[in-house]
Design a protein around this motif. Sequence first.
Motif, PDB file in Angstrom:
ATOM      1  N   ASP A 152       0.875  -1.178   0.000  1.00 43.93           N
ATOM      2  CA  ASP A 152       0.000   0.000   0.000  1.00 43.93           C
ATOM      3  C   ASP A 152       0.905   1.218   0.000  1.00 43.93           C
ATOM      4  OD1 ASP A 152      -1.934   1.934   0.315  1.00 43.93           O
ATOM      5  OD2 ASP A 152      -2.152   1.615   2.465  1.00 43.93           O
ATOM      6  N   GLU A 153       1.633   1.388  -1.105  1.00 41.94           N
ATOM      7  CA  GLU A 153       2.607   2.476  -1.134  1.00 41.94           C
ATOM      8  C   GLU A 153       3.054   2.773  -2.561  1.00 41.94           C
ATOM      9  OE1 GLU A 153       6.662   1.161   0.389  1.00 41.94           O
ATOM     10  OE2 GLU A 153       5.424  -0.512   1.061  1.00 41.94           O
ATOM     11  N   ARG A 213       2.919   7.300   0.273  1.00 42.36           N
ATOM     12  CA  ARG A 213       2.005   7.525  -0.839  1.00 42.36           C
ATOM     13  C   ARG A 213       2.061   8.998  -1.192  1.00 42.36           C
ATOM     14  NH1 ARG A 213      -0.031   3.352  -3.932  1.00 42.36           N
ATOM     15  NH2 ARG A 213      -1.175   1.824  -2.693  1.00 42.36           N
TER      16      ARG A 213
ATOM     17  N   ARG B 213       1.459  10.963   2.109  1.00 45.54           N
ATOM     18  CA  ARG B 213       0.801  10.160   3.140  1.00 45.54           C
ATOM     19  C   ARG B 213       1.779   9.060   3.546  1.00 45.54           C
ATOM     20  NH1 ARG B 213      -3.775  11.839   5.877  1.00 45.54           N
ATOM     21  NH2 ARG B 213      -5.518  12.299   4.506  1.00 45.54           N
ATOM     22  N   THR B 215       2.004   5.381   4.896  1.00 41.97           N
ATOM     23  CA  THR B 215       1.178   4.201   5.064  1.00 41.97           C
ATOM     24  C   THR B 215       1.804   3.271   6.107  1.00 41.97           C
ATOM     25  OG1 THR B 215       2.296   3.013   3.269  1.00 41.97           O
ATOM     26  CG2 THR B 215       0.376   4.341   2.674  1.00 41.97           C
TER      27      THR B 215
END
Lengths: 217, 217
Positions: A152-153, A213, B213, B215
């Motif tokens: 998730d990156e 992200r 962001r 994560t």
Amino acid sequence: MNERVAIVGGTGAIGLALATRLAAAGCEVVIGSRDAAKAAEAAAGIGNPAVSGVSNSEAAAAAEVVFLCVPFSSQAGTIKQIAESLAEGTILVDTTVPLATNVGGKPTRTLGVPDGSAGQQAQALVPKGVTVVSGLHTVSAVLLANVEHDLDEDTLLCSNDRDAIARVAKIVELVPGLRAVDAGRLEIAKIAEQMTALMISMNIRHKAHTGVRITGL
Amino acid sequence: MNERVAIVGGTGAIGLALATRLAAAGCEVVIGSRDAAKAAEAAAGIGNPAVSGVSNSEAAAAAEVVFLCVPFSSQAGTIKQIAESLAEGTILVDTTVPLATNVGGKPTRTLGVPDGSAGQQAQALVPKGVTVVSGLHTVSAVLLANVEHDLDEDTLLCSNDRDAIARVAKIVELVPGLRAVDAGRLEIAKIAEQMTALMISMNIRHKAHTGVRITGL
């Protein structure tokens, strides 16, 4: 079958994890190591017939896109060792990070690199006609190795050749949940590399495996 | 009503946007400027009675948490100017970024700061008993000013005092969509500051207003 990729230093944590992920995604993966037998053993350990193990020089000659997954302290030596094997037009993906750990220092600090960044040092060392793309710095080897879970990156890719970035992006985005972001010219790698030390600082503070992200794209 | 915060250099783009957001969230905001009349005018322009405008020194004395929103080229001078007004126990949130633009260079490059980072330089300049938290580097002033839209990003906070980070986190998280992440000790600010140059590089490449962001937290 996707394209064939090579991973020099493919028996280390990040190289092995990348090989596993790319093979699972349908790539033919050629792992290199200083010791060809060790590379063959590591390849067999992945348990996917699409992965083979050879010497670093053989790996470097085996694909148009070659990932360099050695520690920064071995970067220059390895590039010199494989230089003759890198065909004109090869893309070398430098994943090395000049963490202070390379000289026994803290993992939350980075070394000053005379060329500006590890990526720029790689570009200065490769033969003419070979393009360096710098990337994968902030991707945790632990998370990359865990094929049961999607990432998730993002990974920031830097290069002076945008077509090379696009080509590498297509490959790394075969890893589920990993997005590639064109972050700019190779000199920007200095910042992307230092972000590894930042992630390590956050990992220590939060007992986590952090990723990054980029929003707004 | 949330707590009272002060913004030194509050008439600049990032300061004014922060004042607007924090006032909208229920804070009493005291904007400072070198010219008190200019600060009062800017405060009135926000159209929220919770915002007032005074001189930088008066602003620095008006709150326990003081945001420093001047350009890096004015950082040292401003801190010297307000030093006597900073009470013991004050938290100074340094948002300055040593972009090369401060000396006429490219926005994708940063200056070397003798103390390591702008945040560390601030800590070296404030009176004893004042704690510096470094943050807000990568938050786009354009997006922050657009109160119609929530942000979608994190801000990395660095300090040698974790309680101070927690206190600043509570304030900046009053901005909808903005999460604060404790990124580590103040020396990590060197990396967080450089990320501004990275974001600018990506903004140029992608014609976007990027944010970051983290994560895995």
